[in-house]
Design a protein around this motif. Structure first.
Motif, PDB file in Angstrom:
ATOM      1  N   LEU A 126       8.620 -19.746 -13.789  1.00  0.00           N
ATOM      2  CA  LEU A 126       9.829 -20.125 -14.347  1.00  0.00           C
ATOM      3  C   LEU A 126      10.816 -21.144 -13.410  1.00  0.00           C
ATOM      4  O   LEU A 126      11.313 -21.902 -13.982  1.00  0.00           O
ATOM      5  CB  LEU A 126      10.622 -19.244 -15.019  1.00  0.00           C
ATOM      6  N   GLY A 127      10.401 -20.802 -12.096  1.00  0.00           N
ATOM      7  CA  GLY A 127      11.265 -21.517 -11.283  1.00  0.00           C
ATOM      8  C   GLY A 127      12.649 -21.285 -11.341  1.00  0.00           C
ATOM      9  O   GLY A 127      13.048 -20.187 -11.702  1.00  0.00           O
ATOM     10  N   GLY A 128      13.360 -22.206 -10.789  1.00  0.00           N
ATOM     11  CA  GLY A 128      14.841 -22.057 -10.592  1.00  0.00           C
ATOM     12  C   GLY A 128      15.626 -21.956 -11.817  1.00  0.00           C
ATOM     13  O   GLY A 128      16.866 -21.765 -11.913  1.00  0.00           O
ATOM     14  N   GLU A 129      15.041 -22.337 -12.947  1.00  0.00           N
ATOM     15  CA  GLU A 129      15.681 -22.640 -14.169  1.00  0.00           C
ATOM     16  C   GLU A 129      16.137 -21.097 -14.804  1.00  0.00           C
ATOM     17  O   GLU A 129      16.959 -21.098 -15.547  1.00  0.00           O
ATOM     18  CB  GLU A 129      14.992 -23.168 -15.206  1.00  0.00           C
ATOM     19  N   VAL A 130      15.551 -19.983 -14.373  1.00  0.00           N
ATOM     20  CA  VAL A 130      15.994 -18.617 -14.749  1.00  0.00           C
ATOM     21  C   VAL A 130      15.779 -17.913 -13.515  1.00  0.00           C
ATOM     22  O   VAL A 130      14.970 -17.786 -12.723  1.00  0.00           O
ATOM     23  CB  VAL A 130      14.575 -18.044 -15.839  1.00  0.00           C
ATOM     24  N   ARG A 131      16.915 -16.897 -13.588  1.00  0.00           N
ATOM     25  CA  ARG A 131      16.952 -15.898 -12.653  1.00  0.00           C
ATOM     26  C   ARG A 131      16.492 -14.568 -13.297  1.00  0.00           C
ATOM     27  O   ARG A 131      16.747 -13.883 -14.328  1.00  0.00           O
ATOM     28  CB  ARG A 131      18.467 -15.619 -12.333  1.00  0.00           C
ATOM     29  N   VAL A 132      15.060 -14.263 -12.547  1.00  0.00           N
ATOM     30  CA  VAL A 132      14.429 -13.114 -13.156  1.00  0.00           C
ATOM     31  C   VAL A 132      15.014 -11.971 -12.179  1.00  0.00           C
ATOM     32  O   VAL A 132      15.040 -12.189 -11.125  1.00  0.00           O
ATOM     33  CB  VAL A 132      12.960 -13.430 -12.978  1.00  0.00           C
ATOM     34  N   VAL A 133      15.195 -10.859 -13.020  1.00  0.00           N
ATOM     35  CA  VAL A 133      15.518  -9.539 -12.323  1.00  0.00           C
ATOM     36  C   VAL A 133      14.414  -8.347 -12.748  1.00  0.00           C
ATOM     37  O   VAL A 133      14.377  -8.363 -14.037  1.00  0.00           O
ATOM     38  CB  VAL A 133      16.940  -9.238 -12.516  1.00  0.00           C
ATOM     39  N   SER A 134      13.663  -7.799 -11.970  1.00  0.00           N
ATOM     40  CA  SER A 134      13.013  -6.926 -12.108  1.00  0.00           C
ATOM     41  C   SER A 134      13.611  -5.373 -12.300  1.00  0.00           C
ATOM     42  O   SER A 134      14.580  -5.069 -11.315  1.00  0.00           O
ATOM     43  CB  SER A 134      11.746  -6.687 -11.007  1.00  0.00           C
ATOM     44  N   ALA A 135      13.604  -4.720 -13.308  1.00  0.00           N
ATOM     45  CA  ALA A 135      14.394  -3.536 -13.572  1.00  0.00           C
ATOM     46  C   ALA A 135      13.658  -2.583 -14.711  1.00  0.00           C
ATOM     47  O   ALA A 135      12.881  -3.193 -15.498  1.00  0.00           O
ATOM     48  CB  ALA A 135      15.861  -3.885 -14.052  1.00  0.00           C
ATOM     49  N   PHE A 136      14.095  -1.400 -14.625  1.00  0.00           N
ATOM     50  CA  PHE A 136      13.792  -0.349 -15.849  1.00  0.00           C
ATOM     51  C   PHE A 136      12.418   0.135 -15.878  1.00  0.00           C
ATOM     52  O   PHE A 136      11.833   0.695 -16.670  1.00  0.00           O
ATOM     53  CB  PHE A 136      13.993  -0.993 -17.027  1.00  0.00           C
ATOM     54  N   GLN A 137      11.327  -0.339 -14.878  1.00  0.00           N
ATOM     55  CA  GLN A 137       9.920   0.014 -14.996  1.00  0.00           C
ATOM     56  C   GLN A 137       9.803   1.397 -15.080  1.00  0.00           C
ATOM     57  O   GLN A 137       8.656   2.143 -15.447  1.00  0.00           O
ATOM     58  CB  GLN A 137       9.294  -0.455 -13.738  1.00  0.00           C
TER      59      GLN A 137
END
Lengths: 232, 232
Positions: free
Chosen positions: A129-140
Motif C-alpha cells: 500500500l505504500g504511504g497512502e495507508v497507515r497499516v497497524v498490526s493488532a489483535f492477532q
C-alpha cells in the motif's frame, strides 16, 4: 472510548474473529459495518448481532462498500484472502488507518509457525500500500472464543505494531474501548512477533486443551483502568 | 527440583543472560559450569557467583570443557557467536539436550524483528546438529535484569519449543526449578515466535522505559505451585 464514536468496517466480519471484534466494538458504542464477499450474508449476520447487542450498532454490506464508508478499516479475513481483499478495497483505504489482524496460518498445520518470505504478512501489506495507508498490526493474539463471550473479561493483551506512532496510538485507544490493553511494540516488521505467536498459542491450545490461550505483558506499569485480576 | 541435581553448562555464562540463569540454577541446587572463550574470566565470575550464593555451586572453564562435563548444555552467547560456539562444542553435545536461548538480535537495531532466512535461529541449529542432539528453544523472553535479582519473583513465562516432547518436558522441569512457568509451544520452528517476541519486548522496554518486559500465558490452567500474584 477514544473520545468519539467512529465507524469501523470489519472486512471478513462474518467470520469468527471479525465477528467477535464487531460485537465488542458495537457494544463499546462505535458504529460497525461488516464487510463480506456476500453482502446478504453480512446483513443477516449484522441483524443477529444487533439482537444480541439490543441496539442497531451493526450493518452489513460488501467489503468494498464497508471500507468506503468507514473511518477505520479492520482486516480479519483468512491469510489466503488477505492480499486479494486489500487489492479489492484499495481505493477506499486511501488516507485511512488499516488495522490488519492477519496471521499467516497455512492449514492444516496452523500450529506451526510459517511466516512468509517477506518476514511478516502484515508488513507485506504495508509494503503493497505504500504511504497512502497507515497499516497497524493488532489483535492477532485475542481468541475469537473470548471476544464472542460478551460478558467475559478479555484476559489478553495485544502487540500494536506500525510505522506511524499516531496510528498505533489510535489503535491502542480502540483496543482500550473494548477492554484490551494494547502495547506499542515497534515498527510494522515487528508484526512478525504477533503473527508467529498466533501459531505458538494454537500449539498451546492443542497441548493444554484450552480454547483461547493469550498473553499478558508483564514488567510494564499498566494503565490502572485496564488492570484487572489476571488470575485465570 | 526436577527430581535430582544435575550439571548444567552455561555457554556464554559470563554474559548478562547466561549469568542470570547460572545464578538461578545454582540457587535451585544444580551444579553449574560457566563456559567462556576466556576460562580464567569464567573462573573469576564463578567465584563471585559462589560468594553471592553462599556456597560452591558454580565453576568456570572453556565452553568446550563445560559442555563435555555437563548433563544439559545451555547456549546464551550473542547471536553473532551462536553457530561458531555450537560448532566448537559439537562433539560434546552428542546425546544431550541443548537448550538454546538465542534470539537473532542484530545490533544496533535490536528492537526490530530480524529473523534469519531460515525462519528461526534456533531451528537452524537443530538442522545443523541433526538427530544427534535434541535442541530445545527456551528463555528468550526472560530479562537478564530480573534473573539477576535473586530475591525477586520472575514475572515472566517462557515458550518451550522443540521437536522432542520428552526433551521439552525436561526443560519445563528445569524452568520450574527456577520459578519460571514454561509452556509446550510446539516444534522447534515455533522458536521463531519467542525469537521475534524478544525484539518486540525490547521495543516495549524502550517505549515504556522499563528494564524487563515479559509475557505471561493466559487462558491456560496454570500449575498451582507456579501461580503467583501476577499484578505488576
Amino acid at each position: 472510548m477514544i473520545g468519539k464514536a467512529i465507524t469501523l468496517a470489519i472486512l471478513g466480519g462474518t467470520g469468527q474473529e471479525g465477528g467477535g471484534l464487531a460485537l465488542r466494538f458495537g457494544k463499546a458504542g462505535h458504529r460497525v459495518i461488516l464487510g463480506s464477499r456476500d453482502a446478504a450474508r453480512a446483513s443477516a449476520v449484522a441483524r443477529a448481532m444487533n439482537e444480541t447487542l439490543g441496539r442497531a450498532a451493526v450493518s452489513g454490506t460488501t467489503n468494498k462498500e464497508a471500507a468506503a464508508a468507514a473511518d477505520v478499516v479492520v482486516l480479519t479475513v483468512p491469510y489466503a484472502a488477505q492480499r486479494a481483499t486489500v487489492e479489492e478495497v484499495r481505493e477506499a483505504l486511501r488516507g485511512k488507518i488499516l488495522i490488519d489482524a492477519t496471521a499467516p496460518l497455512k492449514p492444516p498445520k496452523v500450529a506451526r509457525v510459517q511466516l512468509p518470505p517477506e518476514g511478516s504478512a502484515v508488513a507485506a501489506i504495508q509494503a503493497l500500500l505504500g504511504g497512502e495507508v497507515r497499516v497497524v498490526s493488532a489483535f492477532q493474539n485475542v481468541s475469537a472464543h473470548h471476544l464472542r463471550e460478551l460478558g467475559r473479561e478479555i484476559a489478553c493483551d495485544v502487540l500494536i505494531c506500525g510505522d506511524d506512532a499516531a496510528a498505533r496510538e489510535t489503535v491502542i485507544g480502540l483496543a482500550a474501548d473494548i477492554g484490551i490493553a494494547g502495547f506499542h511494540a515497534g515498527p510494522i516488521c515487528n508484526s512478525a512477533a504477533a503473527e508467529a505467536l498466533t501459531s505458538a498459542l494454537i500449539a498451546i491450545n492443542l497441548r493444554y486443551k484450552c480454547p483461547g490461550a493469550g498473553i499478558r505483558i508483564t514488567g510494564v506499569a499498566r494503565d490502572r483502568e485496564l488492570l484487572r485480576d489476571s488470575s485465570e
